[in-house]
Write a protein that holds these residues in place. Structure first.
Motif, short mmCIF file in Angstrom:
data_model
loop_
_atom_site.label_atom_id
_atom_site.label_comp_id
_atom_site.label_asym_id
_atom_site.label_seq_id
_atom_site.Cartn_x
_atom_site.Cartn_y
_atom_site.Cartn_z
N LEU A 100 18.27 -84.01 -7.18
CA LEU A 100 17.70 -84.07 -5.57
C LEU A 100 16.26 -84.64 -5.32
CD1 LEU A 100 19.68 -81.10 -4.03
CD2 LEU A 100 20.53 -83.51 -4.39
N SER A 101 15.54 -83.87 -6.22
CA SER A 101 13.98 -84.44 -6.27
C SER A 101 13.77 -85.49 -6.81
CB SER A 101 13.03 -83.34 -6.87
OG SER A 101 13.12 -83.36 -8.27
N ASP A 102 14.40 -85.99 -7.71
CA ASP A 102 14.15 -87.37 -8.33
C ASP A 102 14.72 -88.29 -7.14
OD1 ASP A 102 13.64 -86.60 -10.81
OD2 ASP A 102 15.72 -86.99 -11.66
N ARG A 103 15.62 -87.99 -6.31
CA ARG A 103 15.99 -88.81 -5.19
C ARG A 103 15.38 -88.72 -4.00
NH1 ARG A 103 17.84 -92.10 -7.91
NH2 ARG A 103 19.57 -93.01 -8.13
N GLY A 104 14.05 -88.30 -3.92
CA GLY A 104 12.99 -88.04 -3.04
C GLY A 104 13.30 -86.88 -1.93
N GLU A 105 14.06 -85.93 -2.44
CA GLU A 105 14.22 -84.75 -1.52
C GLU A 105 12.88 -83.86 -1.98
OE1 GLU A 105 15.27 -83.71 0.95
OE2 GLU A 105 16.91 -82.57 0.86
N SER A 106 11.85 -84.05 -1.01
CA SER A 106 10.57 -83.47 -1.52
C SER A 106 10.66 -82.02 -1.55
CB SER A 106 9.59 -84.02 -0.56
OG SER A 106 9.88 -83.81 0.77
N ASP A 107 11.34 -81.39 -0.55
CA ASP A 107 11.33 -79.89 -0.52
C ASP A 107 12.50 -79.32 -1.16
OD1 ASP A 107 9.39 -79.91 1.47
OD2 ASP A 107 11.00 -80.38 2.75
N ASP A 108 12.26 -78.32 -2.06
CA ASP A 108 13.32 -77.61 -2.68
C ASP A 108 14.12 -76.74 -1.90
OD1 ASP A 108 15.09 -76.39 -4.46
OD2 ASP A 108 13.53 -75.16 -5.31
N ARG A 109 15.33 -77.20 -1.36
CA ARG A 109 16.16 -76.63 -0.42
C ARG A 109 16.96 -75.49 -0.80
NH1 ARG A 109 16.41 -78.91 4.62
NH2 ARG A 109 14.90 -80.70 4.95
N ILE A 110 16.94 -75.27 -2.26
CA ILE A 110 17.87 -74.37 -2.80
C ILE A 110 17.07 -73.08 -3.08
CG2 ILE A 110 19.68 -73.90 -4.67
CD1 ILE A 110 20.23 -76.76 -5.22
N THR A 111 17.15 -72.01 -2.40
CA THR A 111 16.39 -70.87 -2.56
C THR A 111 17.08 -69.91 -3.39
OG1 THR A 111 15.46 -71.49 -0.40
CG2 THR A 111 15.31 -69.02 -1.29
N THR A 112 16.37 -69.49 -4.40
CA THR A 112 17.02 -68.48 -5.17
C THR A 112 17.00 -66.94 -4.59
OG1 THR A 112 16.22 -69.54 -7.33
CG2 THR A 112 16.91 -67.29 -7.64
N LEU A 113 18.01 -66.46 -4.63
CA LEU A 113 17.96 -65.03 -3.87
C LEU A 113 17.91 -63.84 -5.18
CD1 LEU A 113 20.25 -65.81 -0.98
CD2 LEU A 113 17.77 -65.87 -0.92
N ARG A 114 16.84 -63.45 -5.26
CA ARG A 114 16.90 -62.61 -6.68
C ARG A 114 17.90 -61.41 -6.64
NH1 ARG A 114 14.82 -65.39 -9.83
NH2 ARG A 114 12.73 -66.31 -9.48
N GLY A 115 19.08 -61.25 -7.61
CA GLY A 115 19.86 -60.42 -7.60
C GLY A 115 21.01 -60.63 -6.72
N HIS A 116 20.96 -61.82 -5.93
CA HIS A 116 22.12 -62.01 -5.11
C HIS A 116 22.71 -63.34 -5.60
CE1 HIS A 116 24.76 -61.86 -1.68
NE2 HIS A 116 24.44 -62.92 -1.29
N GLY A 117 22.08 -64.39 -5.41
CA GLY A 117 22.51 -65.89 -5.43
C GLY A 117 21.77 -66.80 -4.82
N TYR A 118 22.18 -67.96 -4.29
CA TYR A 118 21.33 -68.90 -3.68
C TYR A 118 21.81 -69.14 -2.29
CZ TYR A 118 20.62 -69.80 -8.58
OH TYR A 118 20.33 -69.83 -9.89
N ARG A 119 20.60 -69.68 -1.30
CA ARG A 119 21.02 -70.25 -0.37
C ARG A 119 20.37 -71.68 -0.03
NH1 ARG A 119 18.02 -66.55 2.88
NH2 ARG A 119 16.20 -67.83 2.32
N TYR A 120 21.19 -72.69 0.43
CA TYR A 120 20.70 -74.06 0.93
C TYR A 120 20.09 -73.90 2.13
CZ TYR A 120 20.36 -78.98 0.57
OH TYR A 120 20.25 -80.35 0.52
N GLU A 121 18.87 -74.30 2.19
CA GLU A 121 18.06 -74.13 3.48
C GLU A 121 18.38 -75.27 4.51
OE1 GLU A 121 16.82 -71.71 3.85
OE2 GLU A 121 16.09 -70.60 2.10
N LEU A 122 18.74 -74.95 5.70
CA LEU A 122 18.94 -76.06 6.69
C LEU A 122 17.64 -76.88 7.02
CD1 LEU A 122 21.39 -74.34 9.06
CD2 LEU A 122 21.51 -76.42 7.85
N GLU A 123 16.36 -75.92 7.15
CA GLU A 123 15.16 -76.68 7.42
C GLU A 123 14.29 -76.63 6.26
OE1 GLU A 123 14.71 -77.88 10.34
OE2 GLU A 123 16.57 -77.04 11.23
N GLY A 124 13.48 -77.60 5.97
CA GLY A 124 12.82 -77.54 4.88
C GLY A 124 11.39 -76.92 4.88
#
Ligand code: CA
Length: 230
Positions: A206-230
């Motif tokens: 995604l960052s190679d394609r110009g997505e400057s913000d990492d929108r996939i947030t790691t939630l320790r001990g739980h999983g992941y969240r895709y962020e709507l707002e960067g």
């Protein structure tokens, strides 16, 4: 319906012929080759649905071959067979494009169950939505194509499924259990490290394609969240 085609890449004659017989009786179209060179020729010629790839081949490094096969047939399922139990090699193979792995010796019933699960899941995940999007990322689920800001991103099958689940649930936390169940099948009993490997690969693409913000947030001990707002 045409039966799914499986390319077996295995230099061990006993295992290779056993696999050819077993997969053939299970209704698959099977091609068996014994070298990396023949494997590349066969993938280019036939475009198999699934490649069962022994990592220990005489002529080519298994992980390198895996990368080559992935580049040739982006939509195919790749399952690697390894005699080596080193977790590192499995992680490297998954990063090189493999979707799953089995450690030798394996039971045929287990192998068949895994391959069937992969092939069954291949066409579309999630089936409920034809298109999902969040921010600059848009996925055409029925065509299995992903775009960032209108530019297409080449994703491997599991990466696509993973992103489809995360983006489909954008703004909310998705547990590791749910991701493993939805993307890898409820019968998965390998390491969940494969999930983290795929998330890293997604972030990179995604960052190679110009997505400057990492929108996939790691939630320790739980999983992941895709962020709507960067
Ligand atoms: Ca071998």
């Amino acid at each position: 319906m045409t039966p799914d085609s499986i390319l077996v890449v295995e230099d061990d004659v006993v295992i290779g012929s056993e696999l050819r017989t077993a997969l053939g009786s299970a209704g698959f179209r099977v091609t068996w080759v014994q070298t990396g060179a023949d494997a590349l020729e066969a993938t280019a010629a036939d475009g198999p649905d699934l490649v069962l790839l022994d990592l220990g081949l005489p002529d080519i490094d298994g992980v390198l071959l895996c990368r080559e096969v992935r580049a040739q047939v982006p939509a195919a399922v790749i399952v690697v067979l390894t005699a080596r139990t080193a977790e590192f090699e499995v992680v490297v193979a998954l990063d090189a494009g493999a979707d799953d792995y089995l450690t030798k010796p394996f039971r045929l019933a287990e192998l068949l169950a895994r391959l069937r699960a992969h092939l069954r899941r291949r066409p579309s995940v999630p089936e409920s939505a034809a298109a999902v999007s969040a921010g600059r990322v848009r996925l055409n689920v029925s065509a299995r194509r992903a775009y960032v800001g209108g530019q297409e991103v080449a994703l491997r099958p599991k990466e696509f499924d993973l992103l489809a689940v995360l983006v489909g649930a954008a703004g909310t936390a998705v547990s590791r259990d749910r991701l493993m169940a939805e993307v890898w099948d409820e019968h998965w009993f390998g390491s969940t490290k494969t999930l983290d490997v795929h998330v890293s690969a997604l972030r990179r693409k995604l960052s190679d394609r110009g997505e400057s913000d990492d929108r996939i947030t790691t939630l320790r001990g739980h999983g992941y969240r895709y962020e709507l707002e960067g």
